[in-house]
Design an enzyme around this catalytic site. Structure first.
Site, short mmCIF file in Angstrom:
data_model
loop_
_atom_site.label_atom_id
_atom_site.label_comp_id
_atom_site.label_asym_id
_atom_site.label_seq_id
_atom_site.Cartn_x
_atom_site.Cartn_y
_atom_site.Cartn_z
N CYS A 72 0.80 -1.24 0.00
CA CYS A 72 0.00 0.00 0.00
C CYS A 72 0.83 1.29 0.00
CB CYS A 72 -0.92 0.02 1.23
SG CYS A 72 -2.07 -1.34 1.29
N ARG A 120 16.01 1.72 3.29
CA ARG A 120 15.75 0.53 2.47
C ARG A 120 15.04 -0.54 3.29
NH1 ARG A 120 20.79 -1.16 1.25
NH2 ARG A 120 21.11 0.83 0.20
N SER A 121 13.96 -0.19 3.93
CA SER A 121 13.20 -1.17 4.71
C SER A 121 12.50 -2.14 3.77
CB SER A 121 12.17 -0.48 5.60
OG SER A 121 11.09 0.00 4.80
N ASP A 152 20.66 3.60 2.54
CA ASP A 152 20.39 3.02 3.84
C ASP A 152 21.53 3.38 4.79
OD1 ASP A 152 18.24 1.57 5.08
OD2 ASP A 152 19.63 -0.08 5.42
N ILE A 153 21.42 2.95 6.03
CA ILE A 153 22.36 3.39 7.05
C ILE A 153 23.79 2.95 6.75
CG2 ILE A 153 22.00 1.37 8.53
CD1 ILE A 153 22.10 3.39 10.92
#
Length: 354
Positions: A179, A214-215, A237-238
């Site tokens: 979603c 970047r989950s 990302d981290i």
């Protein structure tokens, strides 16, 4: 003579973007013999999860969707543990023929166990599009599927169904897309990042987009979606920066008439990137940030003049002066996300009848 004041970029809230999908959902619901039923499963005492559950309830009631919130674990009683009974609640909802869609309010246990719970939800009822089947389709740029494939416990061989339009070929339906990533794409379509003159599946060609975080729920699927639509995506990302693109890194040889030119790969490819965040922002037409941290801020001075900025996190990831550089700033996408969820619910209700 006083110099004219610098003009700020446009602050665009989600309401006008959501309005078109509100009309679409309303029209679809009017065709239903009975309202589809969505069950929300709340298993923790997390304030954001409680708030989202209440938001879901209000939106469903406002648009004629039957909603039932099932509380388990610590959400049901202080004597129970966080997440206790959630898997059993999911299985029960899977087996209930009166329920058309299931959403679980994450996070619960942490990334690994929560990912397992994503797979427990039946793909035929997964309104959030978090099941492996839907992620597989997304990452492999499989846009259309046969409904019966959702009944199988295994992923079928890749079925690359070609289509020059957004309408599914006969005998197929649209795959379900998560979603929030889909809501972000709809926001970008609304502001013209997608060029509808270009062929379907390549309408973000020519755009450079940075996605921060970047989950597995938002950042990575969003980067894949955008790259599969033609964009050059820089995923930050981290601990790493990657580039997602379906364009070949080596230019095709145009001198050979016997060999057809491959303009792009059938799906995105991921490469390591040597760019720093500052360098990525300096070339990005669009910057999307989804970092769940109050302290994290994207530096306005690093942004490209005239870029479009989209905040996805509940915390504001951009500095207050973001509109000094951004031509358009979208501070939240939640109101669009809920309509993507309702669209997924309506589609799954139809798929269950096929």
């Amino acid at each position: 003579m006083a110099s004219p004041a610098a003009r700020k970029g446009l602050l665009l809230k989600a309401d006008p973007i959501a309005a078109a999908f509100q009309d679409e959902v309303k029209a679809s619901l009017q065709k239903c013999a009975r309202p589809p039923k969505l069950v929300g499963i709340l298993a923790t005492t997390s304030a954001p999860s409680k708030s989202y559950a209440e938001f879901t309830r209000k939106q469903c009631e406002a648009h004629g969707v039957e909603f039932f919130l099932k509380t388990v674990g610590a959400a049901a009683s202080p004597e129970l543990g966080e997440g206790e009974g959630v898997e059993e609640a999911i299985i029960e909802a899977n087996e209930d023929p009166s329920i058309h869609g299931i959403m679980v309010y994450f996070p619960i246990f942490g990334p690994q166990q929560d990912h397992y719970l994503h797979q427990v939800v039946s793909p035929l009822k997964d309104v959030e599009g978090l099941h492996f089947k839907f992620h597989y389709n997304l990452y492999h740029n499989i846009r259309f599927i046969e409904p019966k494939s959702l009944l199988s416990s295994v992923t079928p061989p890749s079925l690359q169904i070609e289509s020059e339009s957004e309408e599914p070929p006969e005998g197929t339906v649209k795959s379900i897309i998560p979603c929030t990533p889909l809501a972000i794409v709809k926001c970008l379509e609304f502001v013209g990042v997608y060029n509808r003159i270009l062929p379907y599946g390549d309408r973000a060609y020519g755009r450079t987009i940075t996605v921060i975080n970047r989950s597995e729920v938002v950042g990575r699927p969003l980067a894949a979606l955008l790259a599969n639509d033609g964009a050059r995506v820089i995923s930050v990302d981290i601990d790493s920066i990657q580039e997602y693109t379906k364009r070949p890194r080596v230019a095709a040889n145009l001198s050979s008439e016997s060999t057809p030119v491959q303009r792009y790969n059938p799906r995105h490819v991921v490469h390591p990137s040597n760019l720093s965040l500052q360098e990525a922002l300096a070339i990005s037409d669009v910057v999307i940030s989804a970092v769940p941290s109050l302290s994290y801020k994207v530096k306005t001075e690093w942004l490209k003049d005239g870029c479009i900025c989209v905040n996805v996190a509940s915390e504001k990831n951009f500095e207050k002066d973001v509109r000094d550089k951004a031509s358009i700033y979208i501070p939240a996408v939640g109101k669009v996300t809920i309509f993507m969820l309702l669209r997924n619910l309506l589609r799954l209700e139809q798929y269950q009848q096929l």
